[in-house]
Every structure is written in C-alpha cells, then in structure tokens.
Design a protein around this motif. Structure first.
Motif, PDB file in Angstrom:
ATOM      1  N   ILE A   1     -32.400  41.831 -42.191  1.00 48.93           N
ATOM      2  CA  ILE A   1     -32.182  40.819 -41.151  1.00 48.93           C
ATOM      3  C   ILE A   1     -30.876  41.129 -40.432  1.00 48.93           C
ATOM      4  CG2 ILE A   1     -31.814  38.370 -40.662  1.00 48.93           C
ATOM      5  CD1 ILE A   1     -33.535  37.705 -43.090  1.00 48.93           C
ATOM      6  N   ASN A   2     -30.972  41.352 -39.137  1.00 54.12           N
ATOM      7  CA  ASN A   2     -29.810  41.582 -38.279  1.00 54.12           C
ATOM      8  C   ASN A   2     -29.060  40.257 -38.142  1.00 54.12           C
ATOM      9  OD1 ASN A   2     -28.115  42.129 -36.035  1.00 54.12           O
ATOM     10  ND2 ASN A   2     -29.550  43.659 -35.267  1.00 54.12           N
ATOM     11  N   PHE A   3     -27.776  40.248 -38.480  1.00 53.71           N
ATOM     12  CA  PHE A   3     -26.995  39.000 -38.568  1.00 53.71           C
ATOM     13  C   PHE A   3     -26.015  38.916 -37.409  1.00 53.71           C
ATOM     14  CE2 PHE A   3     -23.734  36.539 -41.339  1.00 53.71           C
ATOM     15  CZ  PHE A   3     -24.162  35.336 -40.812  1.00 53.71           C
ATOM     16  N   ALA A   4     -26.221  37.926 -36.516  1.00 50.02           N
ATOM     17  CA  ALA A   4     -25.427  37.791 -35.295  1.00 50.02           C
ATOM     18  C   ALA A   4     -24.646  36.480 -35.305  1.00 50.02           C
ATOM     19  CB  ALA A   4     -26.336  37.834 -34.071  1.00 50.02           C
ATOM     20  N   LEU A   5     -23.408  36.530 -34.803  1.00 54.52           N
ATOM     21  CA  LEU A   5     -22.542  35.358 -34.744  1.00 54.52           C
ATOM     22  C   LEU A   5     -22.304  34.937 -33.297  1.00 54.52           C
ATOM     23  CD1 LEU A   5     -19.776  36.449 -37.304  1.00 54.52           C
ATOM     24  CD2 LEU A   5     -21.948  35.281 -37.764  1.00 54.52           C
ATOM     25  N   SER A   6     -22.183  33.615 -33.084  1.00 60.60           N
ATOM     26  CA  SER A   6     -21.961  33.069 -31.753  1.00 60.60           C
ATOM     27  C   SER A   6     -21.159  31.776 -31.907  1.00 60.60           C
ATOM     28  CB  SER A   6     -23.316  32.796 -31.106  1.00 60.60           C
ATOM     29  OG  SER A   6     -23.207  32.360 -29.785  1.00 60.60           O
TER      30      SER A   6
ATOM     31  N   GLN B   1     -36.256  30.864 -46.969  1.00 64.82           N
ATOM     32  CA  GLN B   1     -37.290  30.297 -46.099  1.00 64.82           C
ATOM     33  C   GLN B   1     -37.441  31.134 -44.835  1.00 64.82           C
ATOM     34  OE1 GLN B   1     -36.514  26.687 -43.711  1.00 64.82           O
ATOM     35  NE2 GLN B   1     -38.225  25.757 -44.818  1.00 64.82           N
ATOM     36  N   PHE B   2     -36.323  31.447 -44.191  1.00 65.69           N
ATOM     37  CA  PHE B   2     -36.379  32.249 -42.964  1.00 65.69           C
ATOM     38  C   PHE B   2     -37.009  33.609 -43.232  1.00 65.69           C
ATOM     39  CE2 PHE B   2     -32.457  29.972 -40.941  1.00 65.69           C
ATOM     40  CZ  PHE B   2     -33.222  28.834 -40.767  1.00 65.69           C
ATOM     41  N   ALA B   3     -36.627  34.236 -44.340  1.00 63.71           N
ATOM     42  CA  ALA B   3     -37.195  35.542 -44.674  1.00 63.71           C
ATOM     43  C   ALA B   3     -38.697  35.431 -44.897  1.00 63.71           C
ATOM     44  CB  ALA B   3     -36.505  36.106 -45.911  1.00 63.71           C
ATOM     45  N   SER B   4     -39.137  34.353 -45.555  1.00 68.10           N
ATOM     46  CA  SER B   4     -40.570  34.182 -45.810  1.00 68.10           C
ATOM     47  C   SER B   4     -41.347  33.964 -44.517  1.00 68.10           C
ATOM     48  CB  SER B   4     -40.801  33.006 -46.769  1.00 68.10           C
ATOM     49  OG  SER B   4     -40.566  31.747 -46.124  1.00 68.10           O
ATOM     50  N   TRP B   5     -40.669  33.444 -43.502  1.00 72.80           N
ATOM     51  CA  TRP B   5     -41.300  33.262 -42.198  1.00 72.80           C
ATOM     52  C   TRP B   5     -41.376  34.560 -41.397  1.00 72.80           C
ATOM     53  CZ3 TRP B   5     -38.375  28.182 -40.428  1.00 72.80           C
ATOM     54  CH2 TRP B   5     -38.898  27.092 -41.129  1.00 72.80           C
ATOM     55  N   GLY B   6     -40.647  35.583 -41.819  1.00 75.39           N
ATOM     56  CA  GLY B   6     -40.684  36.856 -41.108  1.00 75.39           C
ATOM     57  C   GLY B   6     -39.567  37.049 -40.117  1.00 75.39           C
ATOM     58  N   VAL B   7     -38.433  36.388 -40.328  1.00 75.12           N
ATOM     59  CA  VAL B   7     -37.287  36.520 -39.423  1.00 75.12           C
ATOM     60  C   VAL B   7     -36.653  37.904 -39.600  1.00 75.12           C
ATOM     61  CG1 VAL B   7     -34.953  35.671 -38.960  1.00 75.12           C
ATOM     62  CG2 VAL B   7     -36.838  34.056 -39.319  1.00 75.12           C
ATOM     63  N   ASP B   8     -36.385  38.574 -38.471  1.00 76.57           N
ATOM     64  CA  ASP B   8     -35.761  39.906 -38.469  1.00 76.57           C
ATOM     65  C   ASP B   8     -34.334  39.875 -37.935  1.00 76.57           C
ATOM     66  OD1 ASP B   8     -38.284  41.385 -39.137  1.00 76.57           O
ATOM     67  OD2 ASP B   8     -38.893  40.588 -37.175  1.00 76.57           O
ATOM     68  N   TYR B   9     -33.962  38.773 -37.295  1.00 76.62           N
ATOM     69  CA  TYR B   9     -32.667  38.653 -36.617  1.00 76.62           C
ATOM     70  C   TYR B   9     -32.275  37.192 -36.717  1.00 76.62           C
ATOM     71  CZ  TYR B   9     -29.459  38.761 -32.489  1.00 76.62           C
ATOM     72  OH  TYR B   9     -28.394  38.665 -31.626  1.00 76.62           O
ATOM     73  N   LEU B  10     -31.074  36.913 -37.181  1.00 75.83           N
ATOM     74  CA  LEU B  10     -30.636  35.525 -37.285  1.00 75.83           C
ATOM     75  C   LEU B  10     -29.317  35.339 -36.561  1.00 75.83           C
ATOM     76  CD1 LEU B  10     -31.202  32.711 -38.455  1.00 75.83           C
ATOM     77  CD2 LEU B  10     -29.726  33.334 -40.385  1.00 75.83           C
ATOM     78  N   LYS B  11     -29.319  34.427 -35.603  1.00 73.70           N
ATOM     79  CA  LYS B  11     -28.100  34.036 -34.893  1.00 73.70           C
ATOM     80  C   LYS B  11     -27.575  32.751 -35.517  1.00 73.70           C
ATOM     81  CE  LYS B  11     -26.707  32.156 -30.369  1.00 73.70           C
ATOM     82  NZ  LYS B  11     -27.142  31.962 -28.955  1.00 73.70           N
TER      83      LYS B  11
END
Length: 585
Positions: free
Chosen positions: A233-238, A197-207
C-alpha cells in the motif's frame, strides 16, 4: 557502527527496474541525485501516477462516478503511459449529527447511498481495468465510536480506553474526531484493525489527510499498521506538512503534500466547486515550495505538489502555456502525477500533453531538480541523470509580457557544448555551446535535455556494488545519491568494491564521493584489479554524516570490466561511500 544506524535496502535496483517496466517506462534512466532517509516499505520507488476524485468530483463522489473515471483512464490510453491509480478521496463516509457513523468496531461507515455495492466491489472494478485503487482517511477516532464505546476488533479494549477526548483532530467532512492516545493499550490495535479492513477491500494507496506535527504518532501507527497487513500500500500524507519534520515524513511515508490545496475553490458551485478548478497563482506558488523541499525527494518518498489540473483545456483555469509549465514543474520535482480533471471529457491538446512520454520520463527518473536561477519572473531548474545527461527547465512565471530566460552550462554543471533536445516537441536543437536561452511568453516553459559533448562521467552507485561482511546499505543521512550509501563494518580490512567498465585501456579519472561525520581520519587502501593505486588514502572528517566530499585520482584501467576496491586500514572502518564517477578522455 556507533552513531550510524543501519537500514538495509535490499533489491532496490531490481524493484526500481520492475516498477518502471510495469509503467511502460523501461527506457528511463535510474536515479542519480540527492535523496534522504526514505521509507523502506518497498512502495513508490518512482512517483505515483493516476487520478483523484477531489478536484473535479469533490464532495459528491459516487460508485458510478468513480467507475466512469476508471473506464476513461483505461480507454483513453492514459494507463498505458503509467497513470494507474484511481483514488477515492474524502466524502465516501456516512455522517449524522454527532459526526461519522461507525461500524461495530468504531471505524467509519461507508455511505451506501453513494456506494451501494461497497468499497471492495468498487476496488475490484478498478482492478479489473488493470488499475490500482486509492482511498482516504484522517487521524483519530470518531466521537460516535467513543459515545457507543465500541470494541476494538480482536482485543478486550474499547474506544473509551484509547480516545483523548480533550483534543479534537482536524477533519474536513463530519468533524468530531478525537485524538488517539498511543500510550494506552489498544490504540495501535484500533489502527491495525482499520488498516486490515482497507487491505481486505483491496486498497493500493492510502492518503491520510489533516496531518501536522502533532500527528506524527498517528503517521507512525499507520505506517506500522499498513506494513502489518502484508498488502503493498502506497502511503501518502496530506496536506501542507511542516518542512521542519521532513525527515520524519520521509522515514514513514511515500509522499507528503508540501503546500495547501492547488484548487482555487472559485467555481460557481457549492463550496467553490466546478470550473475553474485552479488558477495560476495556486500553481506558481509551488515553485518556491518545490525548491525548499527538493533535498528530501528520492526513491520511496516524494514531495507532492498536489493534483495536476490538466485534461479539460482552458476551463480548468490555466492557459495551455501554464498547463505545460505546471507539468514541467511537477516533472522536474519528480512529484506524484495525480490528475484532478474530468477524464471522461479529455481535451485533445491536454491528452497530447499527458501522453508525452518524454515529460513522463523526466518525472519518473527519480531525481528531484534544484532551482539554479530565480530572478523576477525568470526561473531555471536542473537535474543530472545517471547517464550524464542534464535536464534543464526554463520558465517565465509572469502573467504579462515575454521574457528572455538564460542559463550558462557552468551553472547547469558542465562546460563546453552539449547536444540539446527540446523535450516538449522532441526537436533536435543541435550542438549548443556555452549557454542556452529562450524568449518565453508569460507562463511559458522550455524543457530541454542537454548531453555534454565531452565524455560525461559514468556513475556507479555504491549500493549496487559489493562489500565485506558487516557492511550495510543505509539511507539515514541526507544528500546521498541513488537509493542509499555503503556503511562498511568498523574493522581493519572492511571494504566496498565497484565493478566499472572502461571503453578502452588507459588512464581514467575516478571520483569517489564519501562522508565522514567524525573528526578522525578513516584512511583506506585503494586498489584497481588487485593492485594498490593509493595506499593509506586519507578520508578526513567532512563535518557531518550529511556532508559529502570528493576524493579524485587518476588510475590505469583495462578495456572492459575492472574492479575498484576501498579497504579500511584502521579499526574505524571506511568512510560512508556514496558513488564512484568514472571519466575517460
């Protein structure tokens, strides 16, 4: 290759060059400092640069507010200097009394009062500005999904099949998130459906936020799911991740928060919102965490010091000196540069800071600096770049009183004199011999580039050379340079080869960096242009595969290109090979 797992890192050098060129930073040098086992998803070969909603917009993000920041990013010229991500953080979701409202497949529903056109339309708008769009999620599955027992898209499973309702995940907004039980079929499928779903929305970076050691299965699941989408998709952790699991974060993600929030939550608005956004204590505490985490940063994975609160002048909570010091620390650490300020009201002084390409180049060189002096309020950090230059940062971290900060060149890593450039001002400070010092105001920094007067070593990374069949480029051990090391086949005759350039014919010093994690010698013949210069050279055990040693020899070279080959003489193959340094008089 028993005991040495392989991970092919093909085309990293080409991709790195492309990433820098895309950011308008083609003149930067490539990485040349210790790194460790990095994600091979091809993302974030250099630290991400952009903006996030959290610090300034915080709990009230709207479609209009995010568009306004995207407009300002493009019109201000910041994007031309590499700031390209517009990241929508938390509070985009809709909540009811039981937590997150969910869609028909149990995924969070968008708050259409805030985002009437939906997330895809917002991402499309950001993309139309030549920028990239970032998004936000936390681990687990919503209580409402379990209560309604929503189906998992594309499967026969439902929410109750995969939820562990005995444990509640950390969440900062609607709460009411259950753990996922990844031993149950359908759990990975649920995360996959969300990632699609996120990819279909055009997400390039996911936190993914609220991550701790207990969430490693979730991080693994999201890593798998994001790769499966086929979208980069750039994958970030927090946030405030435990350093004990640093090698795991590095294997699975492209950045990880090393500490709690940089925001002070001391503003006059609800939940401490509004100015100031931060204070010096929240920034200065990051010196210690940056030093602790330094060894884990490298191409593909970065230590994230949190938002950079530069853009709105003193009202953000830092003096101009402190803001320059923050930018210097973030750059020396090669942290992501994600601004937290209001880009629609950029302060002229701060804009000049943020568009200083010399500072950006230090961040984007892909080398995390080490702290070499920590004495009271005085700190000195250094990094060595691949062209032989040293970047040195001096800080007075105090809040009162000036202090003289000094460092000897021997502490930095060389001797003699160096041509010194002030990177904040661009001023040529001439040749400086032996040491460097500066008297700094409280919170002030001095950032210099030192080019040793003596001929610096030229570094050739093993992964950029060639090797015999069966060899691989690996990154599963600590403290290597560049993007990996060469792991030859376990066979007599297995080799790795470097092509090195000599300025003139004559003798040169070659320093070969290697690791041998066994107690058995791994001898090799060393040849230059096909002639053996050291037969059966010993490469004894170094104690572990994470411990590297140097083998140094003097050899004759022709002017121009030369081939240097390391050929194993036993069935164990050669030692792991990191790089070759060439020095000529």
């Amino acid at each position: 290759m028993t005991g040495r797992p392989r991970r092919l890192r093909a085309l990293v050098s080409a991709a790195t060059g492309l990433a820098l060129a895309t950011a308008g930073l083609a003149a930067l040098s490539t990485a040349g400092a210790p790194a460790s086992y990095a994600s091979d998803n091809g993302q974030s070969l250099r630290p991400a640069m952009g903006w996030s909603t959290w610090s300034f917009v915080r709990r009230t993000p709207t479609e209009a507010a995010v568009k306004a920041q995207a407009d300002a990013m493009a019109s201000s010229g910041l994007s031309a200097h590499g700031f390209v991500y517009i990241n929508l953080d938390d509070f985009w979701q809709k909540c009811d009394s039981n937590g997150f409202v969910v869609d028909s497949y149990g995924r969070w529903a968008v708050d259409t009062a805030k985002f009437p056109d939906g997330i895809k339309a917002l991402a499309d708008y950001v993309h139309s500005k030549g920028l990239k769009f970032g998004f936000y999620v936390t681990p687990g599955i919503a209580k409402n999904a379990v209560t309604k027992n929503t189906p998992i898209e594309g499967t026969s499973y439902h929410a109750k099949d995969i939820a562990d309702t005995t444990k509640t995940e950390k969440n900062y907004n609607c709460k009411n998130m259950y753990y996922l039980d990844y031993s149950k079929p359908g759990a990975q499928d649920f995360v996959n459906s969300w990632a699609r779903q996120f990819a279909s929305w055009g997400v390039d970076y996911l936190k993914i936020d609220g991550v701790g050691a207990a969430d490693i299965p979730d991080v693994q699941a999201w890593d798998t799911a994001l790769r499966a989408t086929g979208r980069p998709i750039n994958f970030a952790l927090s946030n405030n991740l435990p350093v004990a699991d640093a090698t795991t974060w590095k294997k699975l993600a492209n950045s990880w928060r090393t500490q709690g929030d940089v925001e002070c939550y001391c503003g006059p608005g609800p939940n401490g919102s509004g100015y100031p956004l931060t204070d010096w204590s929240h920034v200065s505490s990051r010196f210690t965490t940056a030093a602790t985490w330094q060894q884990y940063a490298g191409p593909g994975g970065w230590n994230d010091l949190d938002s950079l609160e530069i853009g709105n002048g003193d009202k953000a909570g830092l003096t101009a000196d402190q803001r320059r010091s923050a930018f210097t620390l973030w750059s020396m650490a090669s942290s992501p540069l994600l601004l937290g300020t209001d880009l629609t009201a950029l302060d002229a002084t701060d804009k000049a800071m943020l568009t200083n390409d010399r500072l950006i180049a230090v961040d984007q060189d892909g080398v995390a600096a080490a702290r070499i002096v920590s004495s009271g309020v005085n700190q000195v950090w250094r990094k060595r770049e691949a062209n032989g230059d040293y970047v040195v940062a001096l800080f007075n971290t105090g809040t009162s009183g000036s202090s003289t900060v000094s460092v000897n060149w021997s502490q930095v890593g060389f001797s003699g004199s160096a041509r010194v450039t002030d990177l904040w001002s661009g001023a040529d400070l001439g040749n400086v011999s032996g040491s460097y010092s500066a008297t700094l105001r409280p919170g002030e920094t001095r950032l210099i580039r030192a080019r040793p007067a003596s001929s610096p070593a030229v570094r050739y990374e093993a992964e950029n050379g060639t090797w015999s069949t069966g060899g691989t480029v690996d990154s599963n051990h600590l403290n290597f340079s560049g993007t990996g090391f060469v792991n030859t086949a376990n066979a007599v005759g297995a080799y790795a080869q470097f092509t090195v350039d000599a300025a003139a014919a004559g003798n040169a010093t070659l320093t070969l960096r290697y690791a041998n994690g066994t107690t058995t010698d791994r001898p090799a013949d060393l040849t230059v242009n096909g002639t053996v210069v050291s037969a059966g050279r010993s490469f004894p055990g170094t104690g572990s595969w994470d411990t590297w040693a140097d083998a140094t020899l003097t050899v004759p070279l022709n002017a121009g290109a030369n081939t240097f080959r390391v050929t194993a003489t036993t069935a164990n193959g050669a030692a792991n090979l990191d790089y070759l340094d060439l020095t000529q008089p």
